[in-house]
Scaffold this motif. Structure first.
Motif, PDB file in Angstrom:
ATOM      1  N   PHE A 217       0.835  -1.203   0.000  1.00  0.00           N
ATOM      2  CA  PHE A 217       0.000   0.000   0.000  1.00  0.00           C
ATOM      3  C   PHE A 217       0.871   1.254   0.000  1.00  0.00           C
ATOM      4  O   PHE A 217       0.497   2.265  -0.606  1.00  0.00           O
ATOM      5  N   ASN A 218       2.028   1.206   0.668  1.00  0.00           N
ATOM      6  CA  ASN A 218       2.949   2.341   0.629  1.00  0.00           C
ATOM      7  C   ASN A 218       3.414   2.604  -0.798  1.00  0.00           C
ATOM      8  O   ASN A 218       3.549   3.756  -1.228  1.00  0.00           O
ATOM      9  N   THR A 219       3.668   1.523  -1.550  1.00  0.00           N
ATOM     10  CA  THR A 219       4.068   1.661  -2.949  1.00  0.00           C
ATOM     11  C   THR A 219       2.965   2.325  -3.748  1.00  0.00           C
ATOM     12  O   THR A 219       3.212   3.234  -4.550  1.00  0.00           O
ATOM     13  N   LEU A 220       1.727   1.901  -3.528  1.00  0.00           N
ATOM     14  CA  LEU A 220       0.589   2.509  -4.215  1.00  0.00           C
ATOM     15  C   LEU A 220       0.472   3.985  -3.854  1.00  0.00           C
ATOM     16  O   LEU A 220       0.288   4.848  -4.730  1.00  0.00           O
ATOM     17  N   ASP A 221       0.586   4.290  -2.572  1.00  0.00           N
ATOM     18  CA  ASP A 221       0.436   5.675  -2.111  1.00  0.00           C
ATOM     19  C   ASP A 221       1.494   6.603  -2.695  1.00  0.00           C
ATOM     20  O   ASP A 221       1.263   7.814  -2.829  1.00  0.00           O
ATOM     21  N   ASN A 222       2.659   6.038  -3.032  1.00  0.00           N
ATOM     22  CA  ASN A 222       3.775   6.878  -3.468  1.00  0.00           C
ATOM     23  C   ASN A 222       4.073   6.781  -4.965  1.00  0.00           C
ATOM     24  O   ASN A 222       5.154   7.183  -5.411  1.00  0.00           O
ATOM     25  N   LEU A 223       3.117   6.266  -5.730  1.00  0.00           N
ATOM     26  CA  LEU A 223       3.289   6.237  -7.178  1.00  0.00           C
ATOM     27  C   LEU A 223       3.414   7.658  -7.718  1.00  0.00           C
ATOM     28  O   LEU A 223       2.744   8.584  -7.247  1.00  0.00           O
ATOM     29  N   SER A 224       4.255   7.832  -8.709  1.00  0.00           N
ATOM     30  CA  SER A 224       4.484   9.159  -9.285  1.00  0.00           C
ATOM     31  C   SER A 224       3.296   9.622 -10.113  1.00  0.00           C
ATOM     32  O   SER A 224       2.643   8.817 -10.787  1.00  0.00           O
ATOM     33  N   CYS A 225       3.043  10.906 -10.050  1.00  0.00           N
ATOM     34  CA  CYS A 225       2.030  11.509 -10.908  1.00  0.00           C
ATOM     35  C   CYS A 225       2.382  11.247 -12.371  1.00  0.00           C
ATOM     36  O   CYS A 225       3.563  11.236 -12.741  1.00  0.00           O
ATOM     37  N   ASN A 226       1.390  11.005 -13.196  1.00  0.00           N
ATOM     38  CA  ASN A 226       1.542  10.702 -14.622  1.00  0.00           C
ATOM     39  C   ASN A 226       1.986   9.272 -14.906  1.00  0.00           C
ATOM     40  O   ASN A 226       2.262   8.931 -16.060  1.00  0.00           O
ATOM     41  N   THR A 227       2.065   8.412 -13.868  1.00  0.00           N
ATOM     42  CA  THR A 227       2.329   6.996 -14.104  1.00  0.00           C
ATOM     43  C   THR A 227       1.215   6.426 -14.974  1.00  0.00           C
ATOM     44  O   THR A 227       0.039   6.690 -14.761  1.00  0.00           O
ATOM     45  N   GLU A 228       1.586   5.629 -15.990  1.00  0.00           N
ATOM     46  CA  GLU A 228       0.567   5.034 -16.862  1.00  0.00           C
ATOM     47  C   GLU A 228      -0.241   3.995 -16.101  1.00  0.00           C
ATOM     48  O   GLU A 228       0.307   3.189 -15.343  1.00  0.00           O
ATOM     49  N   VAL A 229      -1.552   4.004 -16.327  1.00  0.00           N
ATOM     50  CA  VAL A 229      -2.477   3.094 -15.648  1.00  0.00           C
ATOM     51  C   VAL A 229      -3.268   2.312 -16.689  1.00  0.00           C
ATOM     52  O   VAL A 229      -3.729   2.876 -17.689  1.00  0.00           O
TER      53      VAL A 229
ATOM     54  N   ILE B 162      -3.314  10.832 -11.562  1.00  0.00           N
ATOM     55  CA  ILE B 162      -3.284  12.225 -11.116  1.00  0.00           C
ATOM     56  C   ILE B 162      -2.798  12.298  -9.673  1.00  0.00           C
ATOM     57  O   ILE B 162      -1.995  13.159  -9.311  1.00  0.00           O
ATOM     58  N   GLY B 163      -3.288  11.382  -8.836  1.00  0.00           N
ATOM     59  CA  GLY B 163      -2.860  11.392  -7.445  1.00  0.00           C
ATOM     60  C   GLY B 163      -3.564  10.309  -6.640  1.00  0.00           C
ATOM     61  O   GLY B 163      -4.519   9.685  -7.098  1.00  0.00           O
ATOM     62  N   VAL B 164      -3.053  10.079  -5.405  1.00  0.00           N
ATOM     63  CA  VAL B 164      -3.619   9.083  -4.493  1.00  0.00           C
ATOM     64  C   VAL B 164      -3.928   9.752  -3.164  1.00  0.00           C
ATOM     65  O   VAL B 164      -3.056  10.392  -2.570  1.00  0.00           O
ATOM     66  N   ASP B 165      -5.168   9.621  -2.717  1.00  0.00           N
ATOM     67  CA  ASP B 165      -5.574  10.056  -1.379  1.00  0.00           C
ATOM     68  C   ASP B 165      -5.607   8.793  -0.529  1.00  0.00           C
ATOM     69  O   ASP B 165      -6.582   8.044  -0.561  1.00  0.00           O
ATOM     70  N   SER B 166      -4.521   8.548   0.197  1.00  0.00           N
ATOM     71  CA  SER B 166      -4.323   7.264   0.877  1.00  0.00           C
ATOM     72  C   SER B 166      -5.532   6.866   1.719  1.00  0.00           C
ATOM     73  O   SER B 166      -6.021   7.640   2.546  1.00  0.00           O
ATOM     74  N   GLY B 167      -6.001   5.645   1.491  1.00  0.00           N
ATOM     75  CA  GLY B 167      -7.111   5.104   2.253  1.00  0.00           C
ATOM     76  C   GLY B 167      -8.473   5.565   1.785  1.00  0.00           C
ATOM     77  O   GLY B 167      -9.504   5.072   2.265  1.00  0.00           O
TER      78      GLY B 167
ATOM     79  N   ILE C 184     -12.462   9.443 -10.334  1.00  0.00           N
ATOM     80  CA  ILE C 184     -12.038   9.104  -8.970  1.00  0.00           C
ATOM     81  C   ILE C 184     -12.567   7.716  -8.650  1.00  0.00           C
ATOM     82  O   ILE C 184     -13.771   7.454  -8.776  1.00  0.00           O
ATOM     83  N   ILE C 185     -11.664   6.798  -8.257  1.00  0.00           N
ATOM     84  CA  ILE C 185     -12.085   5.444  -7.911  1.00  0.00           C
ATOM     85  C   ILE C 185     -11.785   5.173  -6.439  1.00  0.00           C
ATOM     86  O   ILE C 185     -10.943   5.836  -5.826  1.00  0.00           O
ATOM     87  N   ASP C 186     -12.507   4.207  -5.869  1.00  0.00           N
ATOM     88  CA  ASP C 186     -12.329   3.860  -4.464  1.00  0.00           C
ATOM     89  C   ASP C 186     -10.932   3.315  -4.207  1.00  0.00           C
ATOM     90  O   ASP C 186     -10.374   2.575  -5.035  1.00  0.00           O
ATOM     91  N   TYR C 187     -10.368   3.656  -3.069  1.00  0.00           N
ATOM     92  CA  TYR C 187      -9.084   3.099  -2.630  1.00  0.00           C
ATOM     93  C   TYR C 187      -9.288   1.609  -2.349  1.00  0.00           C
ATOM     94  O   TYR C 187     -10.283   1.208  -1.737  1.00  0.00           O
TER      95      TYR C 187
END
Length: 227
Positions: free
Chosen positions: A7-19, A37-42, A101-104
Motif C-alpha cells: 500500500f505504501n508503494t501505491l500511495d507513493n506512485l508518481s504523478c503521470n504513471t501510466e495506468v 493524477i494522485g492518491v488520497d491514501s485510504g 475518482i475510484i475507491d481506494y
C-alpha cells in the motif's frame, strides 16, 4: 493479504504513471489507458479521463459505481513490480479537470519484476523457426523472469541444445503480438502432460526491451479471463 509496504508503494506512485484500466461489463472487455493524477491514501485514487477513440467508445460504461480493475507498473524502484486491484468508480469530475475518482482498494495483488524471480503464469505462445518463420511448437509460457522462462508445448522435431527461436505471444486485449529471440537451454518431459515437453528459455533481447516485454506478458496474464 498484501503487506503494508504494498500500500505504501501505491500511495507513493508518481504523478503521470501510466495506468491500465479495465471496465467490467457482462458482455465485453473494455480496456483503457490513463494517467495517475494522485492518491488520497485510504480514500481514493484520481485518474485522468481520456479523450481518444477507446474512451469515447467506453463512455456509456464510465459511470459512478461501475466496477473496474486497475493495473499499474511501478518502475521507480530497483525491483519494479506490478500492482493490480478491483475497485469502483466513485465520481467523475469535469469542473477543475477531466478526472475519474475510484475507491481506494481494500486488497492488492502484487507481482515483483526482479531479475531472477520466476513468476508463474499461463500464457499461450509459439516457438517459431528463425529462418523459415514456421511454428515449431504451439504451447504456453508457464513462468517468466527478466532473464528467461519455461515453455511447455509440442515436441520440437530435430531439437538441439542452444538452438535459437523466435518466441511469439499474442496479447489479444492490446491487439499486439510480442516477438523476441530466445535460446533454448534444455528439454524435459512436462509433468502430467503426455506428449508435451518443457523447454527452458533464455531471453536474448536488451534489458530494457526484455523488461518491457515481461511487463506486458504479466499484465496480459493478470487479465481475469486469462487466469
Amino acid at each position: 493479504m498484501p503487506i503494508e509496504s504494498d500500500f505504501n508503494t501505491l500511495d507513493n506512485l508518481s504523478c503521470n504513471t501510466e495506468v491500465h484500466l479495465q471496465i467490467l461489463t457482462p458482455t465485453q472487455a473494455i480496456r483503457l489507458r490513463s494517467k495517475l493524477i494522485g492518491v488520497d491514501s485510504g480514500r481514493s485514487i484520481i485518474l485522468a479521463h481520456g479523450n481518444d477513440k477507446a474512451w469515447l467508445a467506453a463512455a456509456p460504461f464510465v459511470r459512478e459505481r461501475q466496477s473496474v480493475i486497475m493495473r499499474v507498473v511501478n518502475s521507480d524502484e530497483h525491483d519494479a513490480n506490478i500492482l493490480a486491484f478491483r475497485s469502483r468508480i466513485q465520481k467523475i469530475v469535469s469542473v477543475v479537470g477531466s478526472w475519474i475518482i475510484i475507491d481506494y482498494p481494500k486488497a492488492l495483488q502484487t507481482v515483483a519484476l526482479r531479475q531472477h524471480s520466476r513468476i508463474p503464469i499461463n500464457v499461450a505462445a509459439d516457438l517459431v523457426c528463425t529462418t523459415s518463420g514456421e511454428v515449431v511448437s504451439h504451447g504456453d509460457l508457464r513462468d517468466i523472469s527478466i532473464k528467461g522462462g519455461a515453455f511447455v508445448g509440442e515436441k520440437i522435431e530435430g531439437f538441439e541444445l542452444d538452438s535459437q527461436y523466435q518466441l511469439q505471444v499474442n496479447l489479444d486485449e492490446q491487439d499486439e503480438t510480442i516477438e523476441t529471440l530466445v535460446t533454448v537451454k534444455n528439454q524435459q518431459d512436462a509433468e502430467s502432460q503426455t506428449e508435451q515437453f518443457q523447454y527452458g528459455l533464455i531471453l536474448e533481447a536488451e534489458h530494457d526491451e526484455t523488461e518491457n516485454m515481461v511487463q506486458k506478458i504479466i499484465l496480459h496474464h493478470l487479465n481475469p479471463k486469462n487466469q
